[in-house]
Design a protein around this motif. Structure first.
Motif, PDB file in Angstrom:
ATOM      1  N   TRP A 175       2.433   7.155  -6.488  1.00  0.00           N
ATOM      2  CA  TRP A 175       1.246   7.797  -7.057  1.00  0.00           C
ATOM      3  C   TRP A 175       1.367   9.303  -6.626  1.00  0.00           C
ATOM      4  CZ3 TRP A 175      -1.687   7.698 -11.024  1.00  0.00           C
ATOM      5  CH2 TRP A 175      -2.728   8.616 -11.200  1.00  0.00           C
ATOM      6  N   GLY A 207      -7.328   1.100  -5.466  1.00  0.00           N
ATOM      7  CA  GLY A 207      -5.823   0.346  -5.931  1.00  0.00           C
ATOM      8  C   GLY A 207      -5.261  -0.094  -4.650  1.00  0.00           C
ATOM      9  N   SER A 208      -5.514   0.706  -3.292  1.00  0.00           N
ATOM     10  CA  SER A 208      -5.066   0.132  -2.072  1.00  0.00           C
ATOM     11  C   SER A 208      -5.757  -1.124  -1.686  1.00  0.00           C
ATOM     12  CB  SER A 208      -5.290   1.127  -0.970  1.00  0.00           C
ATOM     13  OG  SER A 208      -4.391   2.398  -1.386  1.00  0.00           O
ATOM     14  N   PHE A 231      -3.804  -3.880  -3.950  1.00  0.00           N
ATOM     15  CA  PHE A 231      -2.480  -3.883  -3.401  1.00  0.00           C
ATOM     16  C   PHE A 231      -2.266  -4.516  -1.853  1.00  0.00           C
ATOM     17  CE2 PHE A 231      -1.384  -1.798  -6.890  1.00  0.00           C
ATOM     18  CZ  PHE A 231       0.091  -1.578  -7.086  1.00  0.00           C
ATOM     19  N   THR A 288       0.884  -1.202  -0.075  1.00  0.00           N
ATOM     20  CA  THR A 288      -0.076  -0.063   0.172  1.00  0.00           C
ATOM     21  C   THR A 288       0.781   1.310   0.044  1.00  0.00           C
ATOM     22  OG1 THR A 288      -1.730  -1.199   1.411  1.00  0.00           O
ATOM     23  CG2 THR A 288      -1.886   1.109   1.200  1.00  0.00           C
ATOM     24  N   LEU A 345       2.156   2.008  -3.464  1.00  0.00           N
ATOM     25  CA  LEU A 345       1.350   2.677  -4.252  1.00  0.00           C
ATOM     26  C   LEU A 345       1.064   4.056  -3.987  1.00  0.00           C
ATOM     27  CD1 LEU A 345      -1.055   2.572  -6.353  1.00  0.00           C
ATOM     28  CD2 LEU A 345      -2.646   2.159  -4.235  1.00  0.00           C
ATOM     29  N   HIS A 346       0.918   4.511  -2.584  1.00  0.00           N
ATOM     30  CA  HIS A 346       0.890   5.797  -2.341  1.00  0.00           C
ATOM     31  C   HIS A 346       1.967   6.740  -2.485  1.00  0.00           C
ATOM     32  CE1 HIS A 346      -3.202   5.771  -0.036  1.00  0.00           C
ATOM     33  NE2 HIS A 346      -2.897   4.432  -0.374  1.00  0.00           N
ATOM     34  N   ILE A 396      -7.998   5.927  -7.391  1.00  0.00           N
ATOM     35  CA  ILE A 396      -6.797   5.019  -7.415  1.00  0.00           C
ATOM     36  C   ILE A 396      -6.345   4.820  -6.178  1.00  0.00           C
ATOM     37  CG2 ILE A 396      -4.437   5.205  -8.156  1.00  0.00           C
ATOM     38  CD1 ILE A 396      -5.476   7.035 -10.583  1.00  0.00           C
ATOM     39  N   MET A 397      -6.486   5.620  -5.191  1.00  0.00           N
ATOM     40  CA  MET A 397      -5.893   5.437  -3.929  1.00  0.00           C
ATOM     41  C   MET A 397      -6.644   4.616  -3.118  1.00  0.00           C
ATOM     42  SD  MET A 397      -3.344   6.945  -3.998  1.00  0.00           S
ATOM     43  CE  MET A 397      -2.430   7.935  -2.804  1.00  0.00           C
TER      44      MET A 397
END
Length: 140
Positions: free
Chosen positions: A84, A112-113, A116, A77, A80-81, A108-109
């Protein structure tokens, strides 16, 4: 608190500061940027809370699988953060302000989280059992 929790806290604060700086370039003020950064970073805050619960020293020794799963969830996570939010900040600085592309950050956050987090939990499980098998092979 151990080093893992302190490191996770540092990554969380870094990621939140990236979001804060990104939305500070927009029309909103400090309070609005802080609210947006807390809202967009909520999945990472939840992942940090899981790490803080399961990776404390007392819990870590008794529940090694849960600690590795929590660590995997946080690492995936956080990747990703951080990536991004870094790219979003670079885009805002390059263009001189917020654009329509930053409107998709929430989707997305958040979504996507979730994806992920599943990858991280799965990799934590795999890592746990590989380390157990390795210890058994070395002990022979």
């Amino acid at each position: 608190m151990n080093k893992l929790i302190w490191s996770a806290l540092a990554i969380l604060l870094f990621s939140m500061s990236l979001v804060f700086l990104t939305f500070l370039h927009g029309d909103g003020g400090y309070l609005e940027s802080l609210i947006v950064s807390c809202t967009l970073s909520a999945p990472l805050i939840i992942a940090f809370s899981v790490v803080a619960m399961f990776c404390r020293t007392a819990v870590k020794e008794n529940h090694k699988l849960l600690c590795k799963m929590a660590t995997g969830v946080f690492v995936f996570t956080a990747l990703l953060h951080v990536f991004w939010n870094s790219f979003m900040l670079l885009d805002v600085v390059h263009k001189g302000g917020l654009g329509p592309a930053q409107g998709y950050s929430g989707l997305i956050m958040w979504f996507g989280s979730i994806k992920f987090a599943f990858f991280g939990a799965f990799s934590g499980i795999i890592l746990h059992y590989i380390s157990l098998w390795y210890k058994k092979l070395v002990a022979r």
